[in-house]
Write a protein that holds these residues in place. Structure first.
Motif, PDB file in Angstrom:
ATOM      1  N   ALA B 279      26.328  49.800 -29.935  1.00  0.00           N
ATOM      2  CA  ALA B 279      26.966  49.409 -31.193  1.00  0.00           C
ATOM      3  C   ALA B 279      27.961  50.467 -31.656  1.00  0.00           C
ATOM      4  O   ALA B 279      29.040  50.148 -32.162  1.00  0.00           O
ATOM      5  CB  ALA B 279      25.903  49.172 -32.268  1.00  0.00           C
ATOM      6  N   SER B 280      27.611  51.729 -31.444  1.00  0.00           N
ATOM      7  CA  SER B 280      28.487  52.811 -31.908  1.00  0.00           C
ATOM      8  C   SER B 280      29.867  52.766 -31.262  1.00  0.00           C
ATOM      9  O   SER B 280      30.808  53.377 -31.745  1.00  0.00           O
ATOM     10  CB  SER B 280      27.866  54.176 -31.595  1.00  0.00           C
ATOM     11  OG  SER B 280      26.543  54.204 -32.008  1.00  0.00           O
ATOM     12  N   ALA B 282      31.815  50.207 -30.918  1.00  0.00           N
ATOM     13  CA  ALA B 282      32.747  49.237 -31.501  1.00  0.00           C
ATOM     14  C   ALA B 282      33.883  50.002 -32.171  1.00  0.00           C
ATOM     15  O   ALA B 282      33.665  50.805 -33.083  1.00  0.00           O
ATOM     16  CB  ALA B 282      32.023  48.350 -32.513  1.00  0.00           C
ATOM     17  N   SER B 284      36.122  50.210 -34.476  1.00  0.00           N
ATOM     18  CA  SER B 284      36.712  49.860 -35.761  1.00  0.00           C
ATOM     19  C   SER B 284      35.881  50.461 -36.886  1.00  0.00           C
ATOM     20  O   SER B 284      34.699  50.770 -36.708  1.00  0.00           O
ATOM     21  CB  SER B 284      36.770  48.346 -35.931  1.00  0.00           C
ATOM     22  OG  SER B 284      37.219  48.048 -37.231  1.00  0.00           O
ATOM     23  N   ASN B 285      36.523  50.615 -38.038  1.00  0.00           N
ATOM     24  CA  ASN B 285      35.802  51.050 -39.226  1.00  0.00           C
ATOM     25  C   ASN B 285      35.721  49.941 -40.262  1.00  0.00           C
ATOM     26  O   ASN B 285      35.201  50.134 -41.355  1.00  0.00           O
ATOM     27  CB  ASN B 285      36.500  52.267 -39.839  1.00  0.00           C
ATOM     28  CG  ASN B 285      36.407  53.472 -38.917  1.00  0.00           C
ATOM     29  OD1 ASN B 285      35.524  53.527 -38.058  1.00  0.00           O
ATOM     30  ND2 ASN B 285      37.310  54.412 -39.081  1.00  0.00           N
ATOM     31  N   ASP B 286      36.265  48.804 -39.866  1.00  0.00           N
ATOM     32  CA  ASP B 286      36.340  47.695 -40.816  1.00  0.00           C
ATOM     33  C   ASP B 286      35.186  46.722 -40.586  1.00  0.00           C
ATOM     34  O   ASP B 286      34.932  46.300 -39.460  1.00  0.00           O
ATOM     35  CB  ASP B 286      37.687  46.988 -40.621  1.00  0.00           C
ATOM     36  CG  ASP B 286      37.765  45.728 -41.446  1.00  0.00           C
ATOM     37  OD1 ASP B 286      37.885  45.853 -42.674  1.00  0.00           O
ATOM     38  OD2 ASP B 286      37.658  44.620 -40.853  1.00  0.00           O
ATOM     39  N   GLU B 287      34.528  46.379 -41.643  1.00  0.00           N
ATOM     40  CA  GLU B 287      33.316  45.586 -41.531  1.00  0.00           C
ATOM     41  C   GLU B 287      33.523  44.282 -40.757  1.00  0.00           C
ATOM     42  O   GLU B 287      32.777  43.972 -39.826  1.00  0.00           O
ATOM     43  CB  GLU B 287      32.788  45.276 -42.930  1.00  0.00           C
ATOM     44  CG  GLU B 287      31.291  45.215 -42.931  1.00  0.00           C
ATOM     45  CD  GLU B 287      30.696  45.146 -44.329  1.00  0.00           C
ATOM     46  OE1 GLU B 287      31.200  45.838 -45.237  1.00  0.00           O
ATOM     47  OE2 GLU B 287      29.728  44.386 -44.487  1.00  0.00           O
ATOM     48  N   ILE B 290      34.352  44.936 -37.090  1.00  0.00           N
ATOM     49  CA  ILE B 290      33.157  45.340 -36.342  1.00  0.00           C
ATOM     50  C   ILE B 290      32.330  44.105 -36.001  1.00  0.00           C
ATOM     51  O   ILE B 290      31.850  43.937 -34.882  1.00  0.00           O
ATOM     52  CB  ILE B 290      32.301  46.339 -37.158  1.00  0.00           C
ATOM     53  CG1 ILE B 290      33.066  47.648 -37.361  1.00  0.00           C
ATOM     54  CG2 ILE B 290      30.974  46.611 -36.468  1.00  0.00           C
ATOM     55  CD1 ILE B 290      32.373  48.627 -38.305  1.00  0.00           C
ATOM     56  N   GLU B 291      32.228  43.224 -36.961  1.00  0.00           N
ATOM     57  CA  GLU B 291      31.450  42.011 -36.739  1.00  0.00           C
ATOM     58  C   GLU B 291      32.037  41.187 -35.597  1.00  0.00           C
ATOM     59  O   GLU B 291      31.317  40.665 -34.749  1.00  0.00           O
ATOM     60  CB  GLU B 291      31.419  41.191 -38.022  1.00  0.00           C
ATOM     61  CG  GLU B 291      30.243  40.252 -38.080  1.00  0.00           C
ATOM     62  CD  GLU B 291      30.175  39.509 -39.409  1.00  0.00           C
ATOM     63  OE1 GLU B 291      30.327  40.168 -40.466  1.00  0.00           O
ATOM     64  OE2 GLU B 291      29.990  38.290 -39.375  1.00  0.00           O
ATOM     65  N   LEU B 294      31.245  42.948 -32.276  1.00  0.00           N
ATOM     66  CA  LEU B 294      29.835  42.848 -31.884  1.00  0.00           C
ATOM     67  C   LEU B 294      29.386  41.411 -31.611  1.00  0.00           C
ATOM     68  O   LEU B 294      28.331  41.186 -31.023  1.00  0.00           O
ATOM     69  CB  LEU B 294      28.944  43.495 -32.949  1.00  0.00           C
ATOM     70  CG  LEU B 294      29.114  45.022 -33.088  1.00  0.00           C
ATOM     71  CD1 LEU B 294      28.245  45.542 -34.219  1.00  0.00           C
ATOM     72  CD2 LEU B 294      28.770  45.747 -31.787  1.00  0.00           C
ATOM     73  N   ALA B 295      30.224  40.453 -32.007  1.00  0.00           N
ATOM     74  CA  ALA B 295      29.889  39.066 -31.685  1.00  0.00           C
ATOM     75  C   ALA B 295      29.867  38.861 -30.168  1.00  0.00           C
ATOM     76  O   ALA B 295      29.282  37.910 -29.660  1.00  0.00           O
ATOM     77  CB  ALA B 295      30.890  38.115 -32.331  1.00  0.00           C
TER      78      ALA B 295
END
Ligand code: SF4
Ligand code: SF4
Ligand code: SF4
Ligand code: FES
Lengths: 146, 322, 482
Positions: B279-280, B282, B284-287, B290-291, B294-295
C-alpha cells in the motif's frame, strides 16, 4: 441483568499533533467519553497495520488513528503513508467482518483539542450502536463449533 | 535400529506428499536411513499400528495439512504423543494454507453452498450430511466439521516448521539431514533461510530501491516482462515479505510470488506486513487518487492472507458477520 | 462378546475415505458403505476472489493432480473473458498437460495401484508398496522409473513454473514462452517417456496378463458393473484429455449422448446422502435410482476405462494398437470390469507420451506470442478437461470486475462416486463369507476402489477428508483383528 456495553477503543495518536491535542483537551477540561486507551506513536506513518489488527484481536471494539494534517507531518511523508495503508487496511478489515465505523483515521492538529472530543464521542456512540466486536472471545475460544 | 519416521496428512491436498516423492532418487536414501512406520499415501500401515507403538517411539513425524475436523484433531494428538520431533510440513500445517481461506466463512455457509445452492444439485428433500446417521439399524458417523480451520500448532505443540505450498525438495532434504545429524536449530524454528525472497530472486537487480506505483495491475490484465522485477511493473509480488528458500519458482515462471513460504521470523502477521509494504507504494498523496491506485488490488484478504489466514492475528472473519 | 474389525486408514490413494462393512449374525455382509468424511469448501471460499486466481487456488484441491484443476480453471478463464489463446499457448498447455497425464498415470501404476499386482494382492502389507515393487522389478528398473518421473516433473516445472501447483495459466494463454533450448530437452524427455510407456505396458502384459489368476480376477463378477460411461473425445471420437466434446455411452456401448462441455448442467445431476460428504453424480435424463447398475440407473463412470469405452480410438499409433488389443482380449466392448482400469491407464500413459512427443516436436511451441489479452467484460465461464481420474468441470460466474460470485466444481472422483460405492459393496459381499476376514482379503476390497485411482482430496474439495477406514461391524461380536 447484563452489564451495559462500554466500547473499548484503542487510539494511536501522533506525538506531534493529536497526542498534544488530546492533552490540550484534558487540560482544558473538555469532557469526552473515557473509553479510549491512548498509545503515543512518533508519527502516524509508524503505525504498522499489525498493531491495528493486534488491537482488534486483543479485544478492542474500535481503533482510532490520529495524525498531523496533510502537509504538516514532522517527517514529511509519514501521514501520507499512513493514509495509503489505512485505505487498504480498511478494506481488509471489512472483509474480516469489522464494520467501517470501528476503524477511523483523523487528522487533528495540536490546537484542535475540541476536535478530539467530537471525534471520540462520535466514535463511542457509533460503536455503542454496533455492539461489542467480540474478537477476543472468538479468538480465545478458537471459535470451534461442531 | 534405524530411526522411525512417519508421514501423515490432515486437511491437505496431497501436494506435500508428492513433494516428498519428488525427492526422487533421494527417497531411496531416506528409506535406507530411516524406518518409515506410517505413510498412508504409499504404505499399508494403519492407524492401529501407530496406536500400538510406545509413546515417543517415532523419532520424527512430518505432518501436513490444516486441522478442519475432529478426526484430524485426534490424529494430530495421537501422532504428537507417539513422536519426539513433530514437524509442521507445508503452508497448511504451518499457517492454515489455502484451505484456511475457509475462515472467511463457517460450517453452515459452506454446507449450504455445497448441499443446497450448488447448480447441478438435485436435493428436493434437503438432505445434508450428518455426524450420526441411522440406517436400517446401523449407525454411520462422520467427524465433526469445525467452523474454523486451525493451524497444527493451534492444536498440538509443534517442534519445527517446513514452509511452502508445498515445501521444495531442497528444503525437505535439508530438514531430513538436520534431523538425522541431530544438528537442529532451536525449537520452534522454521527450517528455511530467514531472509526475504527478493534476496534470491534473479530479477532483484531490476527492483528499484524505492517503489512508487501509479497503478496496480492484475496478472491477467498485462503482459509481464520476463526480464524485470514483477513488482516494479505494478503487479503485486510478495517477495519482499516472504521467506526465501523456494528458488523464486513463481517468478521464474514469470508470475508474482503469492507468499506461500510465509513470513520471516521478524513478522508477526504476514498479511498485514505485506499489505503495509504494498500500500505504501501507491504514488500519490491525494485520497481519491490513492483509492484509484489501490483499486488495482480488489481482494486484499485473498491476496495478503492467501496462505495464512488461520495464523493471522484475527484468524477468521467474525462469526456474526459471515 | 463382539467382533469389531477396523482397518484405518485405507491406503495408497489420494485423500481420505472410509468403508463401513456390516456383517449379519452368520458373518455375511449385510451392508457395505463407502464414506468420505472430509469437506473443504472451495466453492464457498472462491467467492470474492479474482477469477484469475482460480487456477492457483483450485489447484490446491489436489496436489496430486494440480495440473488438472489448473487447466480446467484456465480454460474456464478463456471462456469467461471470451479470449482465444494463440496457437503456441494452446500447444504449450497441452504439452504440459500430457506430460502430467503420463507422469500421474505412471505414479499410480508403480506407487499406488500397481503394488497390488506386482507384489500381489495378498502379499504382506509391509511389502505391498513401491518398495516392494522395486524389490520385484529390480533396483535398476526402480531407479529408471524414478528418473523418468523426475524428468517429466522437470518438464512440467519448466513450462508451468511449479510442478506441484502450476502458475502459468492465464486467460488467453500462458505466462511464459518456451525457448529453443527448452524444446530440445522436451523432445528428449518425450522420447524417453514413450520408451518408458512401452516398457510399462510390456511389464503390465507380462505380470498381469501373463498370470491367469490375475486375469480371472479382472474378469470376475465381483469386480464388474454394467453402467454408463463418460469421457471427452475429439472430432473423430478419439480420446482427448485437453479439449473436445463429452460423449456418454450406455451399458450396451452405444452412444447415448454427445454434447458441448458448456451444456454439462443439462446432463449431470448431483445427489446427496446423509452419511458421506461426497455428492454423487448421475445422468439427469435417466434419473437417480439408487446405487444400481444397468440402463435404468443414471449411475455412470469416468476415468481410463470409461474413456476407452466411450471412444472410437486413440489418436496415436502405438496407443491405438494397444487399445485394439485391450478390446480383443476383454471386449468386444464396453468392458465393464473395474480392474481393467489398470490396463486402460497404462494404454493412456502410452497415448499421453506419444502425444507429448508430437507436441514437443511442434515448431509452434517456441513462438514467443503466447498470450492474447482479454478485453471482454467477464460474466460466466466453463472449463472442462479429462483429469487422470476422469472428467473435471470448473464453472465460474463473476461480477463485471471478474470477482467470483459463484463457483461450481465437479471433480473426477465425484463422477465415479456412486460406482465406487457399488464396487466396494459388491467386492465386500462377494469376498467376505462366514465372517472370515484375513487382511489380504480386506486389501482386495480396497482394490475395488483403488482401480479407479480415486482422489478424495478432489472429491472433498467442497469440504474436508479423513483417512479411509474400513470397519467391519459384526452384530453380536466385536474383536479387534489385526
Ligand atoms: S501446503 Fe500446499 S501442497 Fe501442502 S497440503 Fe497444503 S495446499 Fe497442499
Ligand atoms: S518483488 Fe518479486 S520480482 Fe521483484 S525482486 Fe522481489 S521477488 Fe523478484
Ligand atoms: S515464489 Fe513465492 S509463492 Fe512461489 S513458491 Fe516461492 S514463496 Fe511460494
Ligand atoms: S509526525 Fe504527525 S503524522 Fe507524521
Amino acid at each position: 441483568m447484563p452489564e451495559p456495553f462500554e466500547p473499548r477503543i484503542v487510539a494511536f495518536f501522533c506525538n506531534w499533533c493529536t497526542y498534544l491535542a488530546a492533552d490540550l483537551a484534558g487540560t482544558s477540561r473538555l469532557r469526552y467519553a473515557p473509553n479510549a486507551r491512548v498509545i503515543r506513536v512518533m508519527c502516524s506513518g509508524r503505525i504498522d497495520p499489525q498493531f491495528v489488527l493486534d488491537a482488534f484481536a486483543r479485544g478492542a471494539d474500535g481503533v482510532l488513528i490520529g495524525g498531523c494534517h496533510p502537509g504538516d507531518c514532522h517527517y514529511q511523508e509519514g501521514n501520507y503513508k499512513c493514509l495509503r495503508r489505512f485505505q487498504l487496511l480498511k478494506r481488509l478489515a471489512s472483509q474480516m467482518g469489522i464494520e467501517d465505523d470501528r476503524l477511523r483515521l483523523e487528522w487533528i492538529s495540536a490546537s484542535e483539542g475540541e476536535r478530539v472530543r467530537t471525534v471520540m464521542n462520535d466514535m463511542v456512540e457509533k460503536i455503542r450502536a454496533l455492539g461489542p466486536l467480540g474478537r477476543r472471545k472468538e479468538v480465545e475460544e478458537e471459535a470451534v463449533v461442531a | 535400529m534405524k530411526p522411525k519416521v512417519a508421514f501423515y496428512w490432515c486437511a491437505s491436498c496431497g501436494g506435500c506428499e508428492e513433494a516428498v516423492i519428488d525427492l526422487a532418487e533421494k527417497v531411496l536414501d531416506v528409506v535406507a536411513a530411516v524406518d518409515i512406520v506410517f505413510w498412508p499415501v504409499a504404505l499399508d500401515f494403519k492407524t492401529k499400528d501407530v496406536e500400538a507403538m510406545a509413546d515417543g517411539s517415532i523419532v520424527a513425524t512430518f505432518l501436513n495439512g490444516a486441522i478442519r475436523n475432529s478426526e484430524q484433531e485426534e490424529m494430530a494428538h495421537l501422532l504428537r504423543r507417539k513422536t519426539q520431533v513433530l514437524l509442521a510440513f507445508g503452508a497448511c500445517a504451518q499457517l492454515g494454507g489455502i484451505p484456511g481461506l475457509g475462515n472467511l466463512w463457517n460450517r453452515d455457509t459452506i454446507f449450504n453452498e455445497v448441499y443446497r445452492d450448488s447448480p447441478a444439485l438435485v436435493n428436493p428433500d434437503g438432505v445434508f450430511p450428518v455426524t450420526e446417521h441411522r440406517d436400517n439399524g446401523h449407525t454411520l458417523r462422520l467427524p465433526k466439521f469445525f467452523d474454523t480451520v486451525l493451524t497444527l500448532d493451534q492444536v498440538v505443540d509443534v517442534d519445527y516448521y517446513l514452509p511452502g505450498c508445498p515445501p521444495t525438495p531442497n528444503i525437505i532434504e535439508q530438514a531430513i539431514g538436520a534431523l538425522l545429524s541431530g544438528k537442529l536449530p532451536p525449537k520452534g524454528s522454521v527450517l528455511a533461510p530467514d531472509v526475504a525472497l527478493c534476496e534470491e530472486c534473479s530479477r532483484r537487480d531490476t527492483k528499484p530501491e524505492k517503489l512508487a506505483l501509479e497503478a496496480f495491475h492484475r496478472p491477467s490484465e498485462v503482459l509481464i516482462d520476463e526480464s524485470k522485477c514483477i513488482l516494479a511493473q505494478g503487479v503485486p509480488c510478495l517477495g519482499a515479505a516472504t521467506r526465501s528458500g523456494c528458488g523464486a519458482q513463481c517468478v521464474e515462471g514469470n508470475m508474482p510470488c503469492t507468499g506461500c513460504f510465509g513470513p520471516t521470523s521478524r513478522v508477526r502477521d504476514a498479511g498485514a506486513k505485506s499489505l503495509s509494504a504494498i500500500a505504501s507504494m501507491a504514488a500519490s498523496n491525494d485520497e481519491a487518487e490513492i483509492e484509484r491506485i489501490l483499486a488495482g488490488i480488489p481482494d486484499p484478504a485473498g491476496m495478503f492472507y492467501r496462505y495464512s489466514l488461520p495464523a493471522s492475528r484475527l484468524r477468521r472473519k467474525r462469526q456474526e458477520a459471515v | 462378546m463382539s467382533k469389531h474389525i477396523v482397518i484405518d486408514p485405507v491406503t495408497r490413494l489420494e485423500g481420505h475415505g472410509r468403508i463401513e462393512i456390516f456383517l449379519d449374525d452368520a458373518g455375511q455382509v449385510e451392508r457395505a458403505v463407502f464414506q468420505v468424511p472430509e469437506l473443504r469448501g472451495f466453492e464457498k471460499f472462491a467467492q470474492g476472489r479474482p477469477a484469475e486466481d482460480m487456477p492457483q487456488i483450485t489447484s490446491r484441491i489436489c496436489g496430486v493432480c494440480p495440473m488438472a484443476h489448473h487447466m480446467a480453471a484456465t480454460k474456464a478463464l478463456d471462456d469467461l473473458y471470451k479470449v482465444d489463446p494463440p496457437p503456441a499457448a494452446k500447444k504449450i498447455r497441452e504439452l504440459a498437460y500430457t506430460t502430467f497425464m503420463a507422469e500421474d498415470h505412471a505414479l499410480h501404476f508403480y506407487f499406488l495401484g500397481g503394488p497390488d499386482f506386482i507384489v500381489g494382492p495378498r502379499a504382506p502389507a509391509a511389502e505391498r508398496n513401491v518398495l516392494g515393487v522395486i524389490a520385484r522389478v529390480g533396483e535398476e528398473t526402480g531407479r529408471k522409473v524414478i528418473a523418468v518421473r523426475k524428468r517429466l516433473r522437470a518438464v512440467m516445472a519448466t513450462i508451468a513454473g511449479k510442478a506441484i501447483h502450476p502458475v502459468f495459466g492465464l486467460p488467453g494463454g500462458v505466462a511464459k514462452r518456451v525457448t529453443l533450448e527448452q524444446q530440445e530437452e522436451f523432445k528428449a524427455a518425450a522420447e524417453e517417456a514413450v520408451e518408458f510407456a512401452k516398457f510399462t505396458l510390456g511389464a503390465f502384459e507380462k505380470i498381469v496378463l501373463g498370470n491367469a489368476e490375475y486375469v480371472d480376477l479382472i474378469r470376475s463378477e465381483v469386480f464388474t458393473h454394467r453402467t454408463y460411461y463418460m469421457g471427452m473425445v475429439d472430432e473423430s471420437n478419439r480420446v482427448n484429455f485437453y479439449d473436445g466434446q463429452l460423449r456418454v455411452a450406455g451399458p450396451d456401448g452405444a452412444e447415448w449422448a454427445k454434447f458441448e462441455t458448456g451444456r454439462y448442467l443439462d446432463y449431470i445431476g448431483e445427489h446427496v446422502e446423509p452419511w458421506t460428504h461426497v455428492k454423487f453424480c448421475y445422468l439427469k435424463a435417466v434419473g437417480w435410482n439408487g446405487f444400481e447398475e444397468g440402463a435404468a440407473s443414471g449411475v455412470y463412470s469416468v476415468a481410463p476405462l470409461a474413456r476407452l469405452n466411450v471412444a472410437a480410438g486413440m489418436a496415436t499409433p502405438a496407443a491405438e494398437a494397444a487399445r485394439e488389443q485391450f478390446f480383443s482380449t476383454l471386449g468386444p466392448g464396453p468392458v465393464h470390469h473395474t480392474l481393467a482400469n489398470h490396463w486402460a491407464r497404462v494404454i493412456e500413459l502410452l497415448y499421453a507420451a506419444e502425444r507429448m512427443r508430437e507436441l514437443a516436436a511442434d515448431a509452434d511451441i517456441t513462438d514467443p506470442h503466447v498470450r492474447n489479452l482479454p478485453t471482454a467484460t467477464p460474466r460466466e465461464g466453463i472449463g472442462v478437461v479429462e483429469a487422470p481420474r476422469g472428467t473435471l468441470f470448473h464453472h465460474y460466474q463473476t461480477d463485471e470486475k471478474g470477482l467470483i460470485q459463484k463457483a461450481n466444481l465437479i471433480v473426477a472422483t465425484q463422477n465415479n462416486g456412486a460406482r465406487i460405492s457399488m464396487s466396494v459393496e459388491k467386492a465386500a459381499k462377494g469376498l467376505i463369507t462366514g465372517g472370515e476376514v484375513p487382511e489380504g482379503l480386506l486389501n482386495m476390497v480396497e482394490m475395488a476402489f483403488r482401480a479407479y485411482d480415486p482422489c478424495f482430496g478432489c472429491a472433498t474439495h467442497a469440504q474436508g477428508a479423513a483417512p479411509i477406514t474400513i470397519r467391519i461391524h459384526r452384530r453380536a461380536h466385536q474383536v479387534k483383528a489385526s
